[in-house]
Design an enzyme around this catalytic site. Structure first.
Site, short mmCIF file in Angstrom:
data_model
loop_
_atom_site.label_atom_id
_atom_site.label_comp_id
_atom_site.label_asym_id
_atom_site.label_seq_id
_atom_site.Cartn_x
_atom_site.Cartn_y
_atom_site.Cartn_z
N ASN A 255 34.63 40.17 38.49
CA ASN A 255 35.61 40.24 39.58
C ASN A 255 35.95 41.69 39.91
O ASN A 255 35.71 42.60 39.13
CB ASN A 255 36.88 39.46 39.23
CG ASN A 255 37.83 40.24 38.36
OD1 ASN A 255 37.64 40.30 37.15
ND2 ASN A 255 38.86 40.83 38.93
N CYS A 256 36.49 41.86 41.11
CA CYS A 256 36.98 43.16 41.58
C CYS A 256 38.17 42.88 42.49
O CYS A 256 38.80 41.84 42.39
CB CYS A 256 35.89 43.96 42.29
SG CYS A 256 35.35 43.23 43.85
N ARG A 257 38.45 43.76 43.39
CA ARG A 257 39.60 43.59 44.29
C ARG A 257 39.35 42.49 45.32
O ARG A 257 40.18 41.63 45.54
CB ARG A 257 39.92 44.91 44.99
CG ARG A 257 41.08 44.84 45.95
CD ARG A 257 41.42 46.22 46.53
NE ARG A 257 42.48 46.10 47.52
CZ ARG A 257 42.27 45.93 48.82
NH1 ARG A 257 41.04 45.84 49.29
NH2 ARG A 257 43.29 45.84 49.65
N GLY B 41 35.79 41.17 46.02
CA GLY B 41 34.51 40.48 45.87
C GLY B 41 33.31 41.31 46.24
O GLY B 41 32.17 40.93 45.99
N VAL C 278 40.63 39.78 43.10
CA VAL C 278 42.04 39.81 42.72
C VAL C 278 42.95 39.48 43.91
O VAL C 278 43.99 38.85 43.75
CB VAL C 278 42.40 41.18 42.10
CG1 VAL C 278 43.89 41.36 41.96
CG2 VAL C 278 41.72 41.33 40.75
#
Length: 101
Positions: free
Chosen positions: A64-66, A68, A93
């Protein structure tokens, strides 16, 4: 690479599944909010510093990241390095904060 929604991920976490999660954001972003995935910044993957996750090469790795986008890039890079089962958290996120918390 496959994809998973934040709702699907949360359901798997709530079910107690043992998941290999990675958060590829920067440390400052991670401190602001995270949902428990260990921090492994994208820059480490880009510079091929993957010794700490090498053992996950043939296992499912959920990234995951901020939003995608960086996690999708991480999935693609890891696949080029021989990882066989990468999963991108769609919406990252931002979706988690909107839909889960």
């Amino acid at each position: 690479m496959t994809e998973i929604s934040v709702e699907q991920l949360k359901a798997r976490m709530d079910a107690g599944e043992k998941l290999n999660l990675l958060d590829v954001r920067e440390p400052s972003e991670y401190v602001e909010f995270n949902f428990g995935a260990p921090l492994f910044p994208l820059g480490k993957i880009q510079s091929m510093q993957i010794e700490d996750i090498e053992h996950l090469r043939n296992e499912e790795v959920i990234i995951n990241c901020r939003s995608g986008k960086r996690s999708m890039m991480a999935c693609m890079l890891l696949e080029q390095m021989g990882f066989t089962n990468t999963v991108n958290v769609v919406g990252g996120v931002l979706d988690w904060q909107e839909k889960i918390k």
